[in-house]
Scaffold this active site. Structure first.
Site, PDB file in Angstrom:
ATOM      1  N   HIS A 179       0.805  -1.235   0.000  1.00  0.00           N
ATOM      2  CA  HIS A 179       0.000   0.000   0.000  1.00  0.00           C
ATOM      3  C   HIS A 179       0.838   1.285   0.000  1.00  0.00           C
ATOM      4  O   HIS A 179       0.519   2.247   0.699  1.00  0.00           O
ATOM      5  CB  HIS A 179      -0.929   0.024   1.215  1.00  0.00           C
ATOM      6  N   ASP A 246      -7.195  -5.098  -2.746  1.00  0.00           N
ATOM      7  CA  ASP A 246      -7.328  -5.150  -1.288  1.00  0.00           C
ATOM      8  C   ASP A 246      -8.741  -5.564  -0.876  1.00  0.00           C
ATOM      9  O   ASP A 246      -9.137  -5.388   0.271  1.00  0.00           O
ATOM     10  CB  ASP A 246      -6.942  -3.828  -0.623  1.00  0.00           C
TER      11      ASP A 246
END
Length: 291
Positions: A179, A246
């Site tokens: 991320h 995700d």
């Protein structure tokens, strides 16, 4: 009795993205949750997610135009890898996985995980998920997985990447930073955390996932304030970038993303189709399907 918070579920109305990914495109960061009556959640988990198992993940990928996936084993299932191994086995070679392990994990257990399609091990440094792991344990596991050809996935908070830079730089196997190191978009690309991430990316062992726009954004959906960070990383290291949804987006405090919009956000950030192909097809193949 400890109260375990329940996190929100994903947007159930997945949009068909305007951008159609190339054949072999891979979601390199997704999860499977439960169902809890088949694959129980860990008693010491930090959160309880709504059930979202293998069938829902396959349905999502069909809409998005993705044909491969890497399941990142979620902390809410602890180190019991059954849910992730089950999904990989059902996928017929189109899925790989990243595991979570306990201290004292044996070489034999890691070899068995490898046979089940696991190709990496993940460590959480994020405070709300338990914070810094024991570093002796961390180093032992990295030495154990090196002969398997695995990599390590590092889940960090932005404020931790600078003090951990020397530790990360000393890693001898490929390492993947989740991320975009959870940098804060409002602090801009000149912030120390992002500059440190870029410095780490000069290491040929370093990889980064250019996903999690919804986690770094300060403006909310459609999370376009993440674009400068993705573009900077794509310009710097296109051969070591990965992307993922995700899904099903555990512990999102702000706007829940629509996964179709996230595909289009990637296409907007990475305009060169050759680079998109690297991110979605070539790079995942090199890291997860090299044998």
């Amino acid at each position: 009795m400890r109260e375990i918070p329940t996190c929100k579920g994903p947007d159930p109305d997945t949009k068909t993205p305007r951008y159609r990914p190339p054949a072999g495109a891979c979601d390199t960061h997704c999860h499977v949750f439960g169902p809890g009556d088949v694959f129980p959640y860990a008693p010491d988990r930090a959160y309880t997610p709504p059930d979202n198992g293998y069938e829902n993940l396959v349905r999502l990928h069909r809409i998005l135009g993705l044909s491969r996936a890497v399941i990142v084993h979620a902390s809410c299932h602890g180190s019991d890898m059954a849910v992730t191994l089950d999904a990989i086995a059902r996928a017929g070679g189109t899925m790989r996985g990243v595991c979570v392990v306990d201290p004292g994990v044996t070489d034999a257990h890691l070899a068995k995980l490898h046979e089940g399609g696991i190709r990496g091990v993940r460590f959480n440094f994020v405070k709300h998920l338990g914070g810094m792991p024991d570093m002796g344990f961390f180093q032992r596991v990295l030495a154990q997985v090196e002969p398997l050809g695995w990599h390590v996935v590092l889940h960090l908070d932005a404020q931790d990447i600078v003090p951990l830079a020397d530790t990360i730089s000393a890693i001898r196997i490929p390492f993947v930073i989740d991320h975009m190191a959870r940098v804060k978009a409002k602090d801009g690309v000149a912030q120390p955390a992002f500059r440190q991430l870029q410095a780490l990316m000069e290491n040929p062992l370093a990889w980064v996932k250019i996903c999690g726009a919804e986690r770094i954004s300060s403006t909310g959906a459609p999370f376009r304030d993440a674009l400068p960070f993705i573009r900077a990383l794509a310009a710097q290291a296109p051969d070591r970038l990965l992307w993922g949804t995700d899904w099903p987006h555990p512990n999102i405090a702000g706007d829940m993303p629509n996964d179709g919009d996230l595909v289009d956000l990637l296409a907007e950030a990475v305009e060169d189709e050759a680079v998109r192909h690297k991110v979605l097809v070539d790079n995942p193949t090199r890291l997860y399907w090299k044998e």
